[in-house]
Motif scaffolding. Structure first.
Motif, PDB file in Angstrom:
ATOM      1  N   GLY A  33       0.712  -1.225  -0.110  1.00 47.92           N
ATOM      2  CA  GLY A  33       0.084   0.107   0.080  1.00 47.92           C
ATOM      3  C   GLY A  33       0.795   1.314  -0.053  1.00 47.92           C
ATOM      4  N   VAL A  34       1.900   1.149   0.872  1.00 52.00           N
ATOM      5  CA  VAL A  34       2.635   2.404   0.857  1.00 52.00           C
ATOM      6  C   VAL A  34       3.545   2.575  -0.514  1.00 52.00           C
ATOM      7  N   LEU A  35       3.919   1.504  -1.144  1.00 53.08           N
ATOM      8  CA  LEU A  35       4.543   1.642  -2.274  1.00 53.08           C
ATOM      9  C   LEU A  35       3.730   2.268  -3.427  1.00 53.08           C
ATOM     10  N   VAL A  36       2.512   1.985  -3.308  1.00 51.92           N
ATOM     11  CA  VAL A  36       1.481   2.204  -4.459  1.00 51.92           C
ATOM     12  C   VAL A  36       1.340   3.621  -4.254  1.00 51.92           C
ATOM     13  N   VAL A  37       1.010   4.339  -2.954  1.00 53.27           N
ATOM     14  CA  VAL A  37       1.117   5.539  -2.678  1.00 53.27           C
ATOM     15  C   VAL A  37       2.083   6.250  -3.491  1.00 53.27           C
ATOM     16  N   ILE A  38       3.580   5.790  -2.865  1.00 53.50           N
ATOM     17  CA  ILE A  38       4.639   6.632  -3.569  1.00 53.50           C
ATOM     18  C   ILE A  38       4.602   6.869  -5.064  1.00 53.50           C
ATOM     19  N   ALA A  39       4.012   5.698  -5.596  1.00 51.92           N
ATOM     20  CA  ALA A  39       4.187   5.506  -7.008  1.00 51.92           C
ATOM     21  C   ALA A  39       3.416   6.541  -7.650  1.00 51.92           C
ATOM     22  N   ILE A  40       1.995   6.601  -7.047  1.00 54.40           N
ATOM     23  CA  ILE A  40       1.080   7.726  -7.514  1.00 54.40           C
ATOM     24  C   ILE A  40       1.454   9.104  -7.176  1.00 54.40           C
ATOM     25  N   LEU A  41       2.063   9.267  -6.293  1.00 55.32           N
ATOM     26  CA  LEU A  41       2.837  10.409  -5.968  1.00 55.32           C
ATOM     27  C   LEU A  41       3.890  11.067  -6.986  1.00 55.32           C
ATOM     28  N   ALA A  42       4.644   9.753  -7.219  1.00 54.35           N
ATOM     29  CA  ALA A  42       5.710  10.082  -8.232  1.00 54.35           C
ATOM     30  C   ALA A  42       5.379  10.480  -9.524  1.00 54.35           C
TER      31      ALA A  42
END
Length: 78
Positions: free
Chosen positions: A47-56
């Motif tokens: 979940g954290v990695l998905v949020v980081i990817a969306i922000l990037a």
């Protein structure tokens, strides 16, 4: 408790005590059970990695669009 014993009977009251004791024992075993802990940790990590990817992607969208267009133009010019 005496009123309950008189109304339900001694056997029923003993049965309720045994059921409560079994419930407490089961709750203690489940509290020590950590089998699902790893799965939960991986789910949080994903979940954290998905949020980081969306922000990037949101932050770098113009640069990504430029790169995509350059690649598309390069392929089309072949």
């Amino acid at each position: 408790m005496k009123a309950m014993t008189a109304k339900m009977g001694v056997r029923a009251c003993e049965g309720m005590r045994a059921l409560c004791a079994r419930g407490r024992a089961t709750a203690a075993v489940l509290a020590r059970d950590v089998r699902g802990q790893g799965t939960t940790e991986y789910a949080i990590l994903v979940g954290v990695l998905v949020v980081i990817a969306i922000l990037a992607i949101t932050v770098f969208r113009p640069k990504i669009q430029e790169l995509w267009n350059a690649i598309a133009d390069g392929i089309n010019s072949l």
